[in-house]
Design an enzyme around this catalytic site. Structure first.
Site, PDB file in Angstrom:
ATOM      1  N   ASP A  92      -6.784  -5.933   7.920  1.00  0.00           N
ATOM      2  CA  ASP A  92      -5.420  -5.788   7.417  1.00  0.00           C
ATOM      3  C   ASP A  92      -4.421  -6.034   8.531  1.00  0.00           C
ATOM      4  O   ASP A  92      -4.598  -5.572   9.668  1.00  0.00           O
ATOM      5  CB  ASP A  92      -5.198  -4.369   6.871  1.00  0.00           C
ATOM      6  N   ASP A 149       0.854  -1.190   0.000  1.00  0.00           N
ATOM      7  CA  ASP A 149       0.000   0.000   0.000  1.00  0.00           C
ATOM      8  C   ASP A 149       0.885   1.233   0.000  1.00  0.00           C
ATOM      9  O   ASP A 149       1.989   1.226   0.557  1.00  0.00           O
ATOM     10  CB  ASP A 149      -0.892   0.044   1.241  1.00  0.00           C
TER      11      ASP A 149
END
Length: 150
Positions: free
Chosen positions: A123, A94
């Site tokens: 996550d 990310d």
């Protein structure tokens, strides 16, 4: 079915679940909040392990709306994806950009998809990796050659 045969209906469902997760990430990258919200169940549970849990799509979207400023950006690269029924797992990088500071870090995501909408988004990431990303991002803001890229 034999031990080695493939259930095409289950495979198609798993592919659709993977596509739902990928649609969410693409929408967040593109700052398309309507599409992002349509990917989430009204009752989604969003967890970044180690941080407070967010419950409900309205609360999750409020968080994402805060990241929609022109000086902010989000990107991602999915390295691996696997699905088993309603569960989708992905390993990805990310990127969160704030002005010239670009934080790039590893994440492993677990998603539950029911009826085409994400009901769980969990996550996992390493806080030490995030600290390294912050240091590298700050250095990259001063010395562009050090700025991380996907």
């Amino acid at each position: 079915m034999t031990e080695h045969s493939i259930d095409l209906g289950a495979a198609a469902s798993e592919e659709a679940n993977i596509a739902t997760v990928e649609k969410l990430f693409s929408a967040l990258r593109d700052k398309d909040l309507d599409t992002a919200e349509s990917s989430l169940s009204d009752y989604v549970v969003y967890q970044n392990v180690g941080l407070p849990t967010i419950r409900g799509s309205k609360r999750a979207m409020k968080l994402f709306a805060g990241m929609q400023r022109p000086s902010m950006g989000f990107d991602f690269k999915i390295h691996r994806t696997a699905a088993d029924g309603e569960t989708v797992l992905n390993e990805r990088t990310d990127v969160i950009a704030v002005g010239p500071v670009r934080l790039q870090f590893w994440v492993c995501g677990v998603f539950e998809v029911r009826d085409g909408r994400i009901t769980l988004w969990r996550d996992y990431f390493d806080f030490f990796d995030m600290t390294k990303a912050l240091v590298r991002g700050l250095l990259g803001a001063v010395v562009p050659a050090l700025r991380p890229t996907l």
